[in-house]
Motif scaffolding. Structure first.
Motif, mmCIF file in Angstrom:
data_model
loop_
_atom_site.group_PDB
_atom_site.id
_atom_site.type_symbol
_atom_site.label_atom_id
_atom_site.label_comp_id
_atom_site.label_asym_id
_atom_site.label_seq_id
_atom_site.Cartn_x
_atom_site.Cartn_y
_atom_site.Cartn_z
ATOM 1 N N ALA A 23 0.832 -1.207 0.000
ATOM 2 C CA ALA A 23 0.000 0.000 0.000
ATOM 3 C C ALA A 23 0.868 1.259 0.000
ATOM 4 O O ALA A 23 0.562 2.235 -0.698
ATOM 5 N N LEU A 24 1.955 1.255 0.769
ATOM 6 C CA LEU A 24 2.863 2.406 0.775
ATOM 7 C C LEU A 24 3.556 2.573 -0.570
ATOM 8 O O LEU A 24 3.759 3.699 -1.042
ATOM 9 N N LEU A 25 3.902 1.471 -1.200
ATOM 10 C CA LEU A 25 4.525 1.524 -2.520
ATOM 11 C C LEU A 25 3.560 2.102 -3.555
ATOM 12 O O LEU A 25 3.938 2.971 -4.353
ATOM 13 N N VAL A 26 2.304 1.663 -3.505
ATOM 14 C CA VAL A 26 1.293 2.195 -4.430
ATOM 15 C C VAL A 26 1.068 3.688 -4.164
ATOM 16 O O VAL A 26 0.961 4.488 -5.098
ATOM 17 N N GLY A 27 1.022 4.070 -2.900
ATOM 18 C CA GLY A 27 0.866 5.486 -2.562
ATOM 19 C C GLY A 27 2.012 6.337 -3.069
ATOM 20 O O GLY A 27 1.808 7.452 -3.555
ATOM 21 N N THR A 28 3.212 5.811 -2.980
ATOM 22 C CA THR A 28 4.374 6.544 -3.500
ATOM 23 C C THR A 28 4.305 6.677 -5.013
ATOM 24 O O THR A 28 4.606 7.747 -5.568
ATOM 25 N N THR A 54 -1.494 11.612 3.779
ATOM 26 C CA THR A 54 -2.156 11.346 5.055
ATOM 27 C C THR A 54 -2.414 9.857 5.240
ATOM 28 O O THR A 54 -2.204 9.303 6.333
ATOM 29 N N ILE A 55 -2.842 9.188 4.179
ATOM 30 C CA ILE A 55 -3.077 7.746 4.248
ATOM 31 C C ILE A 55 -1.769 7.008 4.523
ATOM 32 O O ILE A 55 -1.710 6.101 5.368
ATOM 33 N N LYS A 56 -0.699 7.400 3.840
ATOM 34 C CA LYS A 56 0.586 6.754 4.047
ATOM 35 C C LYS A 56 1.095 6.971 5.469
ATOM 36 O O LYS A 56 1.592 6.043 6.111
ATOM 37 N N ALA A 57 0.974 8.184 5.976
ATOM 38 C CA ALA A 57 1.418 8.470 7.346
ATOM 39 C C ALA A 57 0.594 7.677 8.362
ATOM 40 O O ALA A 57 1.132 7.185 9.357
ATOM 41 N N SER A 58 -0.699 7.543 8.099
ATOM 42 C CA SER A 58 -1.554 6.770 9.003
ATOM 43 C C SER A 58 -1.166 5.298 9.005
ATOM 44 O O SER A 58 -1.161 4.645 10.058
ATOM 45 N N LEU A 59 -0.852 4.751 7.848
ATOM 46 C CA LEU A 59 -0.419 3.347 7.777
ATOM 47 C C LEU A 59 0.883 3.121 8.536
ATOM 48 O O LEU A 59 1.014 2.146 9.278
ATOM 49 N N HIS A 66 3.079 0.597 15.749
ATOM 50 C CA HIS A 66 2.190 -0.175 16.622
ATOM 51 C C HIS A 66 1.198 0.700 17.385
ATOM 52 O O HIS A 66 0.853 0.404 18.526
ATOM 53 N N LEU A 67 0.734 1.782 16.775
ATOM 54 C CA LEU A 67 -0.227 2.654 17.441
ATOM 55 C C LEU A 67 -1.662 2.175 17.282
ATOM 56 O O LEU A 67 -2.553 2.701 17.934
ATOM 57 N N SER A 68 -1.894 1.190 16.452
ATOM 58 C CA SER A 68 -3.254 0.683 16.290
ATOM 59 C C SER A 68 -3.735 -0.040 17.548
ATOM 60 O O SER A 68 -4.940 -0.180 17.754
ATOM 61 N N ASN A 69 -2.822 -0.461 18.410
ATOM 62 C CA ASN A 69 -3.196 -1.117 19.661
ATOM 63 C C ASN A 69 -3.408 -0.128 20.801
ATOM 64 O O ASN A 69 -3.813 -0.512 21.879
ATOM 65 N N GLU A 70 -3.108 1.133 20.589
ATOM 66 C CA GLU A 70 -3.193 2.152 21.630
ATOM 67 C C GLU A 70 -4.349 3.107 21.357
ATOM 68 O O GLU A 70 -4.206 4.313 21.463
ATOM 69 N N ARG A 71 -5.507 2.598 21.035
ATOM 70 C CA ARG A 71 -6.635 3.431 20.619
ATOM 71 C C ARG A 71 -7.065 4.437 21.690
ATOM 72 O O ARG A 71 -7.318 5.596 21.385
#
Length: 120
Positions: A23-28, A54-59, A66-71
């Motif tokens: 996904a990051l490669l496609v965004g780039t 913004t999407i790339k930074a969020s990914l 590992h911020l997806s576990n710290e909601r």
């Protein structure tokens, strides 16, 4: 061996990281291609590029940091930040009309010039 370090768990995480990498490669690639595309207005290109960034930074933040576990911590920090932004914007807009007592605010485009010194 614990469940977090089992072979199946590692395989699952590896698939997630590979998907995020793709996904990051496609965004780039999309960001680079936007440089050669010319839309009718520049703001369209800028809006698309900022959305992709913004999407790339969020990914990156969610999976590699590992911020997806710290909601709970993330949302509470975001809520405080949004509140302070709204409060500061309100104060900024509200203070725009504040002028000292007995004075008048005249919005002019001309810059006042000091009178020329008199020749002696």
């Amino acid at each position: 061996m614990s469940d977090t370090h089992s072979f199946d768990s590692i395989k699952k995480h590896r698939k997630v990281y590979v998907a995020v990498f793709v996904a990051l490669l496609v965004g780039t690639i999309v960001t680079v291609l936007l440089r050669s595309l010319h839309f009718s207005a520049f703001w369209i290109t800028a809006a698309i590029a900022l959305t992709v960034a913004t999407i790339k930074a969020s990914l990156v933040a969610a999976f590699f940091m590992h911020l997806s576990n710290e909601r709970k911590a993330i949302y509470s920090t975001l809520l405080v930040t949004a509140f302070l932004l709204v409060a500061m914007m309100y104060l900024f807009i509200h203070a725009r009309t504040d002028v000292p007592l007995g004075t008048e605010f005249r919005a002019t485009k001309q810059v006042p010039h000091a009178p020329a010194p008199a020749d002696k």
